[in-house]
Scaffold this motif. Structure first.
Motif, PDB file in Angstrom:
ATOM      1  N   HIS A  44       1.121  24.795  37.295  1.00  0.00           N
ATOM      2  CA  HIS A  44       1.269  23.350  37.520  1.00  0.00           C
ATOM      3  C   HIS A  44       0.054  22.818  38.277  1.00  0.00           C
ATOM      4  CE1 HIS A  44       4.127  19.877  38.983  1.00  0.00           C
ATOM      5  NE2 HIS A  44       2.927  19.424  38.687  1.00  0.00           N
ATOM      6  N   HIS A 101      -3.338  19.704  38.167  1.00  0.00           N
ATOM      7  CA  HIS A 101      -3.834  18.425  37.652  1.00  0.00           C
ATOM      8  C   HIS A 101      -5.343  18.469  37.711  1.00  0.00           C
ATOM      9  CE1 HIS A 101       0.117  16.637  37.311  1.00  0.00           C
ATOM     10  NE2 HIS A 101       0.407  17.184  38.476  1.00  0.00           N
ATOM     11  N   LYS A 111       3.135  18.320  28.862  1.00  0.00           N
ATOM     12  CA  LYS A 111       3.508  17.873  30.210  1.00  0.00           C
ATOM     13  C   LYS A 111       4.179  16.506  30.115  1.00  0.00           C
ATOM     14  CE  LYS A 111       3.177  16.729  34.691  1.00  0.00           C
ATOM     15  NZ  LYS A 111       3.669  17.437  35.868  1.00  0.00           N
ATOM     16  N   HIS A 153       8.549  21.410  40.351  1.00  0.00           N
ATOM     17  CA  HIS A 153       9.145  21.096  41.660  1.00  0.00           C
ATOM     18  C   HIS A 153      10.602  21.566  41.779  1.00  0.00           C
ATOM     19  CE1 HIS A 153       5.597  18.595  42.269  1.00  0.00           C
ATOM     20  NE2 HIS A 153       5.906  17.866  41.222  1.00  0.00           N
ATOM     21  N   ASP A 210       0.183  22.099  41.983  1.00  0.00           N
ATOM     22  CA  ASP A 210      -0.308  20.725  41.844  1.00  0.00           C
ATOM     23  C   ASP A 210      -1.807  20.614  42.174  1.00  0.00           C
ATOM     24  OD1 ASP A 210       1.271  18.788  40.686  1.00  0.00           O
ATOM     25  OD2 ASP A 210       2.226  18.151  42.541  1.00  0.00           O
TER      26      ASP A 210
HETATM   27 ZN    ZN Z   1       2.320  17.537  39.240  1.00  0.00          ZN
END
Ligand code: ZN
Lengths: 250, 273
Positions: B32, B34, B122, B183, B234
């Motif tokens: 996960h 970005h 995603k 999450h 993240d």
């Molecule tokens: Zn994220």
């Protein structure tokens, strides 16, 4: 040596899964290899400063025989005389193993300005008593006003918020030489290195965020922050030890 | 001054490896991530080279990411794939699905088979304000179902677009899709459990934002087993050492830690991707 700048102990008003007794904290410290901790009472907001200051001192005396913990007391406006005058207050702090101050004006309904706490904060600045500032991550303009009012005080922002707060904290680090940042929720990739290089490793402090947060996350990110070992040691515990030892309580 | 041997000093443990060497003798799969700047947060290291350097330090073998601008702006997935082509050792991408642009979804997925570095989809339903169960996701989810692809959802406890009930319904509706619950249905931990035990074996809890919280990883491992939990950060939001530190200092076994950091992903997706 790890010296935790951000712990809370006591039985939380609304229960919850987090066990926050002093024995639970000491066990967690042992498991992770944390030597010492600066602790606030977990019920400062709901139970008030006067009650929790007293209760914390009793807890420290009864439950921490090896004196690994150092307490934090919460302050209130001078005009209501709920706490003793500064000299007396600081002497009591020294007697009862309390090393730093904090405040919670939102919960305790007062305005953290010079009008209310000017004399006490000036005395604290004179004596270099650290002031822990928790939970400002959603109230940055309040924190900016506070630092503008009390630029000479040694302040430690606890809980930056986990969503990268550089835009909010860097101006304070740049502008106020006595402003420090505790790292339990500073989760920015390589961010410890960046802050240390920009503002000096002396400005950053290890904190666990106990009982909500664990001890190990921030320990590993400091250990492998990609900075000199001497810097890591300052951040892990050297800085907090220096700040507390530098305070002249009596 | 510590009374007992700290977890970092246990000889031969995963924690000891990371403490001493900053990495382990096994890889990490970060499922996960970005990329790119963000409106509300300053990210000093949000482009491919700086992210790659950070990943290399701790031994991440793969980071699968979706680009902020493909999720929240007008960047198209083909442009994201071109970034990965230039930095392909560790980086892989999820195709960002924006339910407000159905024609883009069709155009981009028509190119999917030509994109060797795209491994799944995603969905960011809370931000797009379209529930994961909405018909506007159907085309993408059918595509993922036909190919047995992973779909990473942003999930959050109590959020009606992507909370536990919505994700459970979705996973039952598409049993051939591999769902990564980003999450872990954060904060609604009983639904985290239900989303695994009541699903048809196709779901995994992805940990982003959980490591660091005291006792939660322990609870999730107890509730669903470490075989159902995968690692994520993240990045560029969160530091790999902070997140790994939260996993390896949790009160779980080294086998659990290895399941989370790499074994589960290798079991589900293999190693050749
Ligand atoms: Zn994220």
């Amino acid at each position: 040596m790890f010296f935790d700048a951000n712990c809370q102990v006591g039985l939380p008003m609304n229960g919850g899964a987090a066990t926050a007794t002093i024995p639970a904290l000491l066990a967690e410290m042992d498991r992770n290899g944390v030597d010492r901790a600066l602790v606030r009472h977990i019920n400062i907001d709901p139970d008030g400063a006067v009650v929790t200051n007293e209760e914390l001192a009793v807890m420290l005396a009864n439950e921490d025989p090896a004196a690994r913990l150092c307490g934090v007391w919460c302050i209130l406006p001078e005009q209501c005389h709920e706490l003793p005058p500064p000299d007396e207050f600081f002497a009591a702090m020294k007697r009862q193993r309390i090393g730093a101050l904090t405040l919670s004006p939102g919960a305790h309904r007062w305005v953290p300005s010079r009008l209310c706490i000017g004399k006490l904060m000036d005395a604290a600045a004179e004596r270099r008593v650290p002031v822990i500032l928790p939970n400002y991550s959603s109230r940055w303009s309040d924190l900016y006003q506070f630092m503008a009012d009390f630029p000479r005080n040694t302040c430690i922002l606890a809980n930056t918020g986990r969503w990268g707060a550089d835009r909010a904290i860097r101006p304070l680090l740049e502008h106020y030489e006595h402003f420090h940042v505790e790292l339990s929720t500073y989760w920015v990739p390589e961010g410890i290195k960046d802050l240390a290089e920009l503002y000096g490793p002396e400005r950053l402090l290890y904190g666990s965020g106990f009982p909500e947060l664990n001890h190990g996350s921030t320990m590993l990110s400091i250990r492998h922050a990609n900075i000199a070992d001497a810097w890591s040691r300052l951040i892990a515990g050297g800085n907090l030890a220096r700040l507390l030892e530098g305070a002249q309580l009596s | 001054m510590s009374r007992t041997q700290a977890l970092w000093e246990q000889p031969g443990s995963v924690a000891e490896q990371f403490w001493r060497h900053g990495r382990a003798d096994f890889p990490i799969y970060d499922m996960h991530g970005h990329m790119g700047a963000h409106n509300a947060i300053y990210f000093a290291r949000c482009e491919a080279p700086a992210m790659d350097a950070h990943l290399a330090r701790i031994g991440v073998r793969r980071l699968v990411f979706s680009h902020h601008s493909a999720l929240m702006g007008s960047m198209r997935n083909a442009a994201v794939h071109r970034i990965v082509e230039g930095c392909s050792e560790r980086l892989r991408m999820y195709v960002a699905i924006n339910p407000h642009y159905p024609e883009f979804i069709k155009e981009d997925l028509a190119l999917f088979d030509k994109w060797p570095f795209a491994i799944g989809l995603k969905m960011l339903s809370a931000y797009h304000q379209v529930a994961v169960t909405d018909r506007r996701y159907e085309y993408a989810l059918k595509f993922a179902s036909e190919r047995h692809l992973p779909v990473l959802n942003h999930t959050w406890g109590g959020v009606p677009y992507c909370g536990g009930p919505q994700l459970l319904e979705l996973s039952q509706r598409y049993p051939n899709v591999i769902f990564f619950h980003g999450h872990s249905i954060f904060g609604d931990w009983d639904w985290s459990r239900r989303c695994i035990v009541e699903a048809p074996g196709n779901c995994y809890l992805e940990l982003t934002a959980v490591p660091g919280l005291r006792g939660i990883i322990e609870r999730l491992v107890r509730d669903v087993g470490s075989e159902r939990i995968i690692y994520g950060t993240d990045l560029p939001w969160f530091d790999e050492y902070q997140v790994t530190g939260g996993v390896i200092s949790a009160d779980i076994g080294d086998d659990d830690i290895k399941n989370i950091l790499y074994r589960n992903v290798e079991r589900v997706l293999g190693t050749d991707w």
